[in-house]
Scaffold this active site. Sequence first.
Site, PDB file in Angstrom:
ATOM      1  N   TYR A 275      -4.598   4.098   6.245  1.00  0.00           N
ATOM      2  CA  TYR A 275      -5.174   3.182   7.245  1.00  0.00           C
ATOM      3  C   TYR A 275      -6.444   3.773   7.853  1.00  0.00           C
ATOM      4  CZ  TYR A 275      -0.888   0.448   7.059  1.00  0.00           C
ATOM      5  OH  TYR A 275       0.143  -0.335   6.644  1.00  0.00           O
TER       6      TYR A 275
ATOM      7  N   LYS B 218       0.845  -1.194   0.000  1.00  0.00           N
ATOM      8  CA  LYS B 218       0.000   0.000   0.000  1.00  0.00           C
ATOM      9  C   LYS B 218       0.881   1.245   0.000  1.00  0.00           C
ATOM     10  CE  LYS B 218       0.715   1.865   3.431  1.00  0.00           C
ATOM     11  NZ  LYS B 218       1.943   2.369   4.104  1.00  0.00           N
TER      12      LYS B 218
HETATM   13  P1  NAD Z   1      12.341   1.308   2.639  1.00  0.00           P
HETATM   14  O1  NAD Z   1      12.879   2.615   2.200  1.00  0.00           O
HETATM   15  O2  NAD Z   1      12.811   0.790   3.946  1.00  0.00           O
HETATM   16  O3  NAD Z   1      12.647   0.200   1.533  1.00  0.00           O
HETATM   17  C1  NAD Z   1      12.502   0.458   0.165  1.00  0.00           C
HETATM   18  C2  NAD Z   1      13.430  -0.451  -0.625  1.00  0.00           C
HETATM   19  O4  NAD Z   1      13.320  -0.116  -2.002  1.00  0.00           O
HETATM   20  C3  NAD Z   1      14.915  -0.268  -0.252  1.00  0.00           C
HETATM   21  O5  NAD Z   1      15.514  -1.536  -0.107  1.00  0.00           O
HETATM   22  C4  NAD Z   1      15.507   0.453  -1.441  1.00  0.00           C
HETATM   23  O6  NAD Z   1      16.859   0.113  -1.682  1.00  0.00           O
HETATM   24  C5  NAD Z   1      14.620  -0.054  -2.591  1.00  0.00           C
HETATM   25  N1  NAD Z   1      14.602   0.824  -3.750  1.00  0.00           N
HETATM   26  C6  NAD Z   1      14.661   0.408  -5.018  1.00  0.00           C
HETATM   27  N2  NAD Z   1      14.647   1.437  -5.880  1.00  0.00           N
HETATM   28  C7  NAD Z   1      14.598   2.550  -5.120  1.00  0.00           C
HETATM   29  C8  NAD Z   1      14.571   3.931  -5.431  1.00  0.00           C
HETATM   30  N3  NAD Z   1      14.585   4.377  -6.694  1.00  0.00           N
HETATM   31  N4  NAD Z   1      14.518   4.806  -4.420  1.00  0.00           N
HETATM   32  C9  NAD Z   1      14.474   4.390  -3.136  1.00  0.00           C
HETATM   33  N5  NAD Z   1      14.501   3.078  -2.780  1.00  0.00           N
HETATM   34  C10 NAD Z   1      14.563   2.170  -3.763  1.00  0.00           C
HETATM   35  O7  NAD Z   1      10.764   1.414   2.616  1.00  0.00           O
HETATM   36  P2  NAD Z   1       9.707   0.472   3.331  1.00  0.00           P
HETATM   37  O8  NAD Z   1       9.330   1.080   4.616  1.00  0.00           O
HETATM   38  O9  NAD Z   1      10.182  -0.930   3.325  1.00  0.00           O
HETATM   39  O10 NAD Z   1       8.427   0.652   2.357  1.00  0.00           O
HETATM   40  C11 NAD Z   1       8.343  -0.011   1.110  1.00  0.00           C
HETATM   41  C12 NAD Z   1       6.862  -0.141   0.713  1.00  0.00           C
HETATM   42  O11 NAD Z   1       6.182  -0.895   1.690  1.00  0.00           O
HETATM   43  C13 NAD Z   1       6.109   1.188   0.628  1.00  0.00           C
HETATM   44  O12 NAD Z   1       5.174   1.128  -0.407  1.00  0.00           O
HETATM   45  C14 NAD Z   1       5.397   1.289   1.961  1.00  0.00           C
HETATM   46  O13 NAD Z   1       4.208   2.062   1.904  1.00  0.00           O
HETATM   47  C15 NAD Z   1       5.091  -0.156   2.222  1.00  0.00           C
HETATM   48  N6  NAD Z   1       5.002  -0.454   3.657  1.00  0.00           N
HETATM   49  C16 NAD Z   1       3.905  -1.111   4.100  1.00  0.00           C
HETATM   50  C17 NAD Z   1       3.779  -1.396   5.427  1.00  0.00           C
HETATM   51  C18 NAD Z   1       2.566  -2.152   5.927  1.00  0.00           C
HETATM   52  O14 NAD Z   1       2.362  -2.210   7.130  1.00  0.00           O
HETATM   53  N7  NAD Z   1       1.784  -2.753   5.043  1.00  0.00           N
HETATM   54  C19 NAD Z   1       4.761  -1.008   6.343  1.00  0.00           C
HETATM   55  C20 NAD Z   1       5.879  -0.360   5.854  1.00  0.00           C
HETATM   56  C21 NAD Z   1       5.994  -0.080   4.507  1.00  0.00           C
END
Ligand code: NAD
Length: 388
Positions: free
Chosen positions: A229, A143
């Site tokens: 949410y 999401k």
């Molecule tokens: P994060 O920044 O920790 O991880 C993102 C990953 O994407 C990193 O490993 C990064 O290296 C990679 N990536 C690849 N191409 C990239 C670019 N061009 N720029 C930046 N990063 C790049 O983020 P996250 O917190 O893991 O979130 C990722 C997704 O998951 C988002 O869509 C977020 O909304 C979703 N999320 C959902 C929940 C949930 O409870 N459902 C919780 C956290 C995050």
Amino acid sequence: MTDLLTPTPSSRRDFLRTLSLGAGATLAGTAALGAPLDWLAPERKLGVALVGLGNYSTGQLAPALQQTKYCQLAGVVTGSPEKAVKWQQQYGIAAKNCYDYKTFDRMMDNPAIDIVYVVLPNALHAEYVVRAAQAGKHVICEKPMATSVADAKHMIAAMEKAGKKLSIGYRLHFEPHNQEMMRLGQSQAYGKINHLAADNGFKFGSGGTPWRVNKKLSGGGPLMDMGIYCLQGCLYTKGQVPVSVTAKFAPNSNPALFKDVEAGISWQLRFADGTVADCRTSYTENMSRLRADAAQGWFELEPAFGYGGLAGKTSKNDGKLNLPNINQQATQMDDFAQCVLLNKPTRVPGEMGLRDVQLLEAIYRAAETGQSVSTKDVVQLIDRRSAH
Ligand code: NAD
């Protein structure tokens, strides 16, 4: 019918053979008859490949995949070769199941990967869901589904063309406290809901992931990340899609950090029967609450939206909701694996993701224009399963 409900050893063997021929082959009839799934023990769990090994994959999804019954962590997609090696060692992932963003499409030839789970910054979801569809994989997309309605529609069309299933990572649809809000609200256990309130936010601080405050990658600020949410909570508690929305940006106390996205936003949803929902999200405040005030009482969760430690109470003698906290992600992924195995619809499909992106766009439009925005044309879809 009895055979399906209590399979004999030989019918179970036939069933497992069917599974090994290919996920989701011919089992829709079994699901329709409500066959219990606990005896469904596939010889090969469905293989999940996590795309993007950031905080959510590392902290939540990979550990959850150690607890799933019907799927397992089979592969990863990462831009970092060092991370790939580390994950291979930590989780026993075969090197042949590790890809980078250029080699991603070669997954097409890898039967060990059944489900691609896209866990990238929001604006990248569309590209990787479409590429996963073209590689012939089922998909879970985090999401918010996309940063535009156009992208969300394109993703759904690509998945339909591929004939594969798409679900959104809406873990709370599988969480007992939130399921109880759905049940109490949709069954009108306390009478008609007159008012809903939902708040969700956290203090972003300097350690926050930079893409979240970069509109090109995030599509927006806390509304896209945390406010979604609140939106979901109000819709599944009320059991309806709103007809209009008004909204207002919060004052920006840190313009250096929040120069590209809002620091906070509040909005009001109006439902056809007059119910109003007041929602608020922020990157400068910790909050997590979902509350319904109804004709004959109230019910609420606080905290409402986190990964664990959720708690709730109702006006009935101020009664606490005595419900378990479970591994939400394991349950969510196992449910999707069962949908694939039994060829049944997911309760959190791409269309629900599209509905929410339509509503998020309407909320931003309302805040930018100061006008009430009609939401009558958004996808009319609610998860009603837990209401009964
Ligand atoms: P994060 O920044 O920790 O991880 C993102 C990953 O994407 C990193 O490993 C990064 O290296 C990679 N990536 C690849 N191409 C990239 C670019 N061009 N720029 C930046 N990063 C790049 O983020 P996250 O917190 O893991 O979130 C990722 C997704 O998951 C988002 O869509 C977020 O909304 C979703 N999320 C959902 C929940 C949930 O409870 N459902 C919780 C956290 C995050």
